[in-house]
Design a protein around this motif. Structure first.
Motif, PDB file in Angstrom:
ATOM      1  N   ALA A 113       0.864  -1.092  -0.086  1.00 15.07           N
ATOM      2  CA  ALA A 113       0.192   0.154  -0.084  1.00 15.07           C
ATOM      3  C   ALA A 113       0.762   0.833   0.419  1.00 15.07           C
ATOM      4  O   ALA A 113       2.552   1.159   0.459  1.00 15.07           O
ATOM      5  N   ARG A 114       0.168   2.397  -0.679  1.00 16.23           N
ATOM      6  CA  ARG A 114       1.054   3.265  -0.947  1.00 16.23           C
ATOM      7  C   ARG A 114       0.639   4.447  -0.152  1.00 16.23           C
ATOM      8  O   ARG A 114      -0.314   4.789   0.180  1.00 16.23           O
ATOM      9  N   PRO A 115       1.248   5.007   1.135  1.00 15.97           N
ATOM     10  CA  PRO A 115       0.439   6.261   2.127  1.00 15.97           C
ATOM     11  C   PRO A 115       0.765   7.467   1.683  1.00 15.97           C
ATOM     12  O   PRO A 115       1.582   7.910   0.383  1.00 15.97           O
ATOM     13  N   SER A 116      -0.387   8.496   1.746  1.00 20.26           N
ATOM     14  CA  SER A 116      -0.435   8.963   1.629  1.00 20.26           C
ATOM     15  C   SER A 116       0.373  10.393   1.890  1.00 20.26           C
ATOM     16  O   SER A 116       1.355   9.655   3.459  1.00 20.26           O
ATOM     17  N   ARG A 117       0.875  11.604   1.462  1.00 22.09           N
ATOM     18  CA  ARG A 117       1.863  12.573   1.625  1.00 22.09           C
ATOM     19  C   ARG A 117       1.501  12.730   3.513  1.00 22.09           C
ATOM     20  O   ARG A 117       2.336  12.336   4.577  1.00 22.09           O
ATOM     21  N   GLU A 118       0.048  13.015   3.574  1.00 20.16           N
ATOM     22  CA  GLU A 118      -0.727  13.139   5.252  1.00 20.16           C
ATOM     23  C   GLU A 118       0.176  11.948   5.704  1.00 20.16           C
ATOM     24  O   GLU A 118       0.205  12.364   7.358  1.00 20.16           O
ATOM     25  N   MET A 119      -0.848  11.061   5.629  1.00 18.86           N
ATOM     26  CA  MET A 119       0.209   9.708   6.951  1.00 18.86           C
ATOM     27  C   MET A 119       1.395   9.744   6.493  1.00 18.86           C
ATOM     28  O   MET A 119       1.496   9.898   7.746  1.00 18.86           O
ATOM     29  N   VAL A 120       2.557   9.462   6.165  1.00 18.19           N
ATOM     30  CA  VAL A 120       4.051   9.739   6.660  1.00 18.19           C
ATOM     31  C   VAL A 120       4.103  10.318   7.343  1.00 18.19           C
ATOM     32  O   VAL A 120       4.489  10.239   8.366  1.00 18.19           O
ATOM     33  N   MET A 121       3.402  11.921   7.452  1.00 17.39           N
ATOM     34  CA  MET A 121       3.762  12.972   7.983  1.00 17.39           C
ATOM     35  C   MET A 121       3.079  12.382  10.008  1.00 17.39           C
ATOM     36  O   MET A 121       3.817  12.632  11.214  1.00 17.39           O
ATOM     37  N   LYS A 122       2.025  11.944   9.716  1.00 18.07           N
ATOM     38  CA  LYS A 122       0.926  11.221  10.708  1.00 18.07           C
ATOM     39  C   LYS A 122       1.831  10.404  11.852  1.00 18.07           C
ATOM     40  O   LYS A 122       2.022  10.371  12.579  1.00 18.07           O
ATOM     41  N   LEU A 123       2.216   9.081  10.717  1.00 17.19           N
ATOM     42  CA  LEU A 123       3.200   8.400  11.875  1.00 17.19           C
ATOM     43  C   LEU A 123       4.850   8.770  11.892  1.00 17.19           C
ATOM     44  O   LEU A 123       5.530   8.070  13.171  1.00 17.19           O
ATOM     45  N   ALA A 124       5.096   9.546  11.132  1.00 17.76           N
ATOM     46  CA  ALA A 124       6.760  10.172  11.550  1.00 17.76           C
ATOM     47  C   ALA A 124       6.112  10.556  12.829  1.00 17.76           C
ATOM     48  O   ALA A 124       6.766  10.786  13.735  1.00 17.76           O
ATOM     49  N   GLU A 125       5.434  11.851  13.018  1.00 15.32           N
ATOM     50  CA  GLU A 125       5.088  12.416  14.073  1.00 15.32           C
ATOM     51  C   GLU A 125       4.162  11.980  15.275  1.00 15.32           C
ATOM     52  O   GLU A 125       5.514  11.444  16.263  1.00 15.32           O
ATOM     53  N   GLU A 126       3.990  10.469  15.041  1.00  9.46           N
ATOM     54  CA  GLU A 126       3.708   9.025  15.988  1.00  9.46           C
ATOM     55  C   GLU A 126       4.804   9.169  16.666  1.00  9.46           C
ATOM     56  O   GLU A 126       4.697   8.579  17.836  1.00  9.46           O
ATOM     57  N   LEU A 127       5.475   8.529  15.725  1.00  9.05           N
ATOM     58  CA  LEU A 127       6.574   7.884  16.505  1.00  9.05           C
ATOM     59  C   LEU A 127       8.097   9.014  16.792  1.00  9.05           C
ATOM     60  O   LEU A 127       9.184   8.611  16.961  1.00  9.05           O
ATOM     61  N   GLY A 128       7.613   9.979  16.159  1.00 11.12           N
ATOM     62  CA  GLY A 128       9.193  11.500  16.885  1.00 11.12           C
ATOM     63  C   GLY A 128      10.589  11.107  15.720  1.00 11.12           C
ATOM     64  O   GLY A 128      11.111  11.549  16.743  1.00 11.12           O
ATOM     65  N   VAL A 129       9.949  11.072  15.282  1.00 10.11           N
ATOM     66  CA  VAL A 129      11.025  10.598  13.704  1.00 10.11           C
ATOM     67  C   VAL A 129      11.901  12.399  13.575  1.00 10.11           C
ATOM     68  O   VAL A 129      10.859  13.208  13.809  1.00 10.11           O
ATOM     69  N   PRO A 130      13.071  12.775  13.992  1.00  9.39           N
ATOM     70  CA  PRO A 130      13.435  13.703  13.642  1.00  9.39           C
ATOM     71  C   PRO A 130      13.434  13.821  12.244  1.00  9.39           C
ATOM     72  O   PRO A 130      12.962  13.500  11.116  1.00  9.39           O
ATOM     73  N   LEU A 131      13.435  15.619  12.407  1.00  7.10           N
ATOM     74  CA  LEU A 131      13.260  16.129  10.298  1.00  7.10           C
ATOM     75  C   LEU A 131      13.426  15.789   9.656  1.00  7.10           C
ATOM     76  O   LEU A 131      13.260  15.342   8.735  1.00  7.10           O
ATOM     77  N   ARG A 132      15.095  15.855   9.878  1.00  3.60           N
ATOM     78  CA  ARG A 132      16.044  15.153   8.843  1.00  3.60           C
ATOM     79  C   ARG A 132      15.349  13.637   8.173  1.00  3.60           C
ATOM     80  O   ARG A 132      15.167  13.430   6.670  1.00  3.60           O
TER      81      ARG A 132
END
Length: 257
Positions: free
Chosen positions: A35-54
């Motif tokens: 499944a290919r995530p939307s841009r919004e989903m990528v950013m939401k998952l990254a936020e939930e996981l505390g992924v650094p901005l880089r």
């Protein structure tokens, strides 16, 4: 990449799915490429996981989207207000030392009092980029002046190891291994400090001629950054741990022979 960050944060697919308000199956399909995530989903998952901005930018690129977080040089005109804030903090902390470091603990800026950490260091340690962690533990720099080297070294190495694991930054892992390899002849590195009733913090006890400077540190970061560079800046301020040390700095720190 998503699986790697999820595992690094020790989060199950189900837990992440609940936080992101999607199904665990959808998380599984995104991780396996079904499944290919939307841009919004990528950013939401990254936020939930505390992924650094880089690394959020890298997740976006891997999903087929353009990066959204800019990365500017500290000296860029757009970061003028950030530089002004840093200058005010550094100057306002004098006569005590303060410095600014990037994600790899490389020196970005410092006030005049921070020069004490460079005194006597070999030229190769003062070549750009100057690494503050390396200066702190190198036996020919601060590592040779710390009277409580064993406990400070143990704390800094554990901090660096946790940062490497949390950020996924290979530079920090390499720096940790380098610092851990330093030898200090005649110093027992296995000595553990047992806190006493009056202990509050583990200070830096620095030999300065015939006197001892005792200091502790605080670290601050910018809130809600949207620039990669700004998100990785940290301001470390050093404070006197006793009145004798405070008096030395107030009177103007002069190296003792």
């Amino acid at each position: 990449m998503l699986r790697s960050w999820r595992q690094r944060r020790r989060v199950s697919q189900l837990d992440l799915a609940i936080e992101a308000d999607v199904s665990a199956r959808h998380i599984s399909f995104m991780e396996t490429g079904r499944a290919r995530p939307s841009r919004e989903m990528v950013m939401k998952l990254a936020e939930e996981l505390g992924v650094p901005l880089r690394h959020r930018n890298r997740l976006l690129v891997a999903a087929g989207f353009a990066p959204v977080y800019p990365e500017r040089e500290v000296r860029a005109p757009e970061l003028r207000v950030v530089r002004e804030a840093l200058d005010k903090i550094l100057a306002g902390h004098e006569p005590y030392p303060a410095l600014v470091v990037d994600a790899a603990w490389n020196l970005v800026a410092a006030n005049s009092a921070a020069g004490m950490f460079m005194e006597g260091a070999p030229a190769e340690l003062l070549a750009e980029p100057v690494n503050v962690m390396r200066l702190s533990l190198h036996p020919q720099a601060m590592g040779g002046r710390l009277l409580n080297l064993a406990e400070v070294r143990a704390y800094l190495l554990s901090q660096l190891r946790r940062q490497a694991e949390a950020s996924g930054d290979g530079r920090l892992a390499e720096l940790h291994d380098e610092l851990a390899s330093y030898a200090y002849p005649g110093v027992d590195l296995n000595v553990a400090h047992v806190p006493g009733p009056a202990d509050i913090l583990v200070p830096l006890r620095i030999a300065d001629g015939d006197r001892v400077l005792s200091m502790f540190t605080t670290i601050a970061t910018f809130g809600t950054p949207l620039d990669v560079t700004v998100s990785e800046l940290a301001i470390e301020t050093f404070w006197p741990n006793d009145e004798a040390t405070a008096a030395v700095f107030r009177e103007g720190l002069q190296p003792k022979p």
